[in-house]
Design an enzyme around this catalytic site. Structure first.
Site, PDB file in Angstrom:
ATOM      1  N   ARG A  26       0.909  -1.404  -0.011  1.00  0.00           N
ATOM      2  CA  ARG A  26       0.109  -0.056   0.097  1.00  0.00           C
ATOM      3  C   ARG A  26       0.931   1.256   0.174  1.00  0.00           C
ATOM      4  NH1 ARG A  26      -4.345  -1.357   4.839  1.00  0.00           N
ATOM      5  NH2 ARG A  26      -2.637  -2.801   5.144  1.00  0.00           N
ATOM      6  N   ASP A  56       7.551  -1.019  11.447  1.00  0.00           N
ATOM      7  CA  ASP A  56       6.541   0.033  10.975  1.00  0.00           C
ATOM      8  C   ASP A  56       5.852   0.709  12.108  1.00  0.00           C
ATOM      9  OD1 ASP A  56       5.142  -1.920  11.469  1.00  0.00           O
ATOM     10  OD2 ASP A  56       3.996  -2.055   9.736  1.00  0.00           O
ATOM     11  N   GLY A  72      -6.279  -6.438  16.299  1.00  0.00           N
ATOM     12  CA  GLY A  72      -6.620  -7.650  16.779  1.00  0.00           C
ATOM     13  C   GLY A  72      -7.264  -7.346  18.437  1.00  0.00           C
ATOM     14  N   TYR A 132      31.598  34.576  -3.248  1.00  0.00           N
ATOM     15  CA  TYR A 132      31.880  33.268  -3.148  1.00  0.00           C
ATOM     16  C   TYR A 132      33.195  33.117  -2.602  1.00  0.00           C
ATOM     17  CZ  TYR A 132      32.906  28.430  -4.093  1.00  0.00           C
ATOM     18  OH  TYR A 132      33.538  27.100  -3.780  1.00  0.00           O
ATOM     19  N   SER A 149      35.926  45.488  -3.877  1.00  0.00           N
ATOM     20  CA  SER A 149      34.811  44.721  -4.539  1.00  0.00           C
ATOM     21  C   SER A 149      34.981  44.250  -5.812  1.00  0.00           C
ATOM     22  CB  SER A 149      33.658  45.714  -4.711  1.00  0.00           C
ATOM     23  OG  SER A 149      33.325  46.143  -3.453  1.00  0.00           O
TER      24      SER A 149
END
Length: 455
Positions: free
Chosen positions: A16, A104, A139, A366, A405
């Site tokens: 499932r 599970d 159950g 960077y 810069s």
């Protein structure tokens, strides 16, 4: 006290789930469901840890190839839980208590399991039961007039009266290995499913004069996963548990329902604030007064005291010393080490760097494979050109350097202490201490220039 053998049933196909991935590998809180069950089991210090695998078993084993405390047992036929346990029996320690778990049911906790083990001996089994508002599919626990558990009836075999019972079987139980060895071979497939139910151990143990003790569990912790809807429901429960734990430990969450924990959060301090839409993954350590801004994603990182993560920043496998600020929109990749009082600003990306104390890269930069000293200023648009198309190379920037810069530092290269790199420069050789390096082209002006025009 007897040694403990833990058996985890993980052989189901999980039809499932509609997935090529084995069901136990589907994740809750960023970890496979099986990992959660293993974690709870290990808290009990078992002498033997057995996982029964079946469908797509090699994928399952491969996911845990580095965990050498697991004994793997293959289930070759799929005729029910009793059939699975028959394969595990030879691996179970001959004189031990046996705890049976399921891959599970990922929310089970060690405290509940310990309570079960305290009721087990050669004359007593312990079954974990829960009260369910909607018991359909489970159950039912059958008790006699004295209130003792005497049977488990599966949903498909239950009559109308039995289906009205709200005490249900969790599937988890503890049993002596001797009792299990005596009852397991006698389980039959005389039921509508023609399967060997492990729950029939209850009936057989009673026939042998044993008693069935019970421990009460929290239904929330014992819910299983059969499809992706249930997977999402357990994810929501798990997230609420983690958020509550953090908030009770002193973390402020502005909108808790939007914060996601996909790993382990180690609190090393207090007065931590987490804004909305934050995700913490892997192992994340947080010091005093850490503030994590809106929309940030942090994985496998250590944030020391007074760190501020401004909104929409990403941190991966990095270390931020005290009073560091990053973002907004910063990205720290693997092995980024930011020393005290340093700053990485908006749209700055780093990888495999050390940024020295008090140094800053405020905008659009960077920095990769770089060692940056104390008090360095990295101007906007600066790039450490660390990759030549085949190999990575290192950039070393010593203390008190000013990088103007829009500069490119072509590694391998060193900029010595106190040097200045003029804006717009491309640096491909080392710069000496205290010097100014400029590589700008000479300005040319062409008078009466006619700009091309469209026809």
């Amino acid at each position: 006290m007897k040694p403990l053998s833990v058996v985890i049933l993980a052989a189901g196909k999980g039809t499932r789930m509609k997935s090529a991935l084995p069901k136990p590998l589907h994740k809750i809180g960023g970890q496979p469901m099986l990992s959660h069950v293993l974690s709870a089991a290990r808290e009990l210090n078992p002498a033997q840890l057995i996982v029964i695998y079946g469908h797509e078993g090699e994928k399952l084993k491969a996911a845990y190839k580095n965990e050498d405390d697991i004994t793997w047992v293959e289930q070759k036929t799929f005729l029910g839980t009793g059939d699975a346990m028959k394969y595990a029996m030879p691996a179970i320690l001959s004189d031990s208590n046996v705890l049976v778990l399921y891959a599970d049911t990922p929310l089970i906790d060690a405290k509940t399991l310990q309570a079960m083990l305290e009721k087990v001996d050669e004359k007593n089994l312990c079954w974990l039961t829960v009260e369910a508002d909607q018991p359909f599919g489970y159950g039912r626990i059958i008790r006699n007039d004295a209130g003792n558990m005497v049977a488990i009836v599966e949903e498909k075999d239950a009559n109308v009266e039995q289906k009205a019972i709200t005490e249900v079987n969790s599937g988890l139980f503890a049993i002596s290995s001797h009792v299990l060895a005596a009852t397991l071979p006698r389980i039959s497939d005389d039921n509508q499913q023609k399967e060997f139910y492990l729950t029939d151990v209850v009936k057989l143990a009673l026939e042998d004069g044993l008693s069935i003790q019970t421990a009460a569990g929290d239904f929330t912790l014992l819910r299983g996963v059969n499809d992706r809807v249930q997977l999402s429901e357990l994810e929501a429960i798990y997230q609420n548990q983690q958020r509550r734990k953090l908030m009770l430990s002193g973390v402020t969450m502005i909108a808790p329902e939007t914060v996601y924990i996909h790993g382990e959060v180690k609190l090393k301090g207090q007065d931590i604030v987490i804004e909305p839409n934050v995700t913490l993954a892997g192992v994340v350590s947080l010091g005093n007064n850490v503030h994590i801004g809106f929309g940030s994603y942090i994985t496998d990182a250590k944030l020391c005291d007074d760190v501020v993560v401004h909104p929409y920043s990403m941190i991966e496998s990095s270390l931020l010393h005290h009073n560091v600020a990053i973002g907004p929109y910063a990205r720290l990749r693997t092995n980024s080490i930011l020393k005290a009082n340093s700053k990485v600003g908006n749209f700055v990306e780093t990888k495999n760097i050390t940024l020295g104390e008090g140094s800053k890269a405020n905008h659009l930069t960077y920095l990769g494979d770089a060692e940056i000293g104390v008090g360095v200023n990295i101007g906007a648009g600066t790039i450490t050109c660390n990759y030549d198309g085949a190999n990575k190379h290192k950039t070393i920037i010593e203390d008190d350097v000013f990088i103007g810069s829009n500069s490119s530092l072509v590694a391998p290269v060193e900029v010595k202490k106190g040097a200045t790199v003029g804006a717009g420069s491309t640096i491909s050789s080392s710069i000496s201490e205290g010097s100014l390096a400029i590589t700008r082209a000479t300005l040319r002006q062409i008078q009466n220039w006619k700009r091309p025009a469209k026809k």
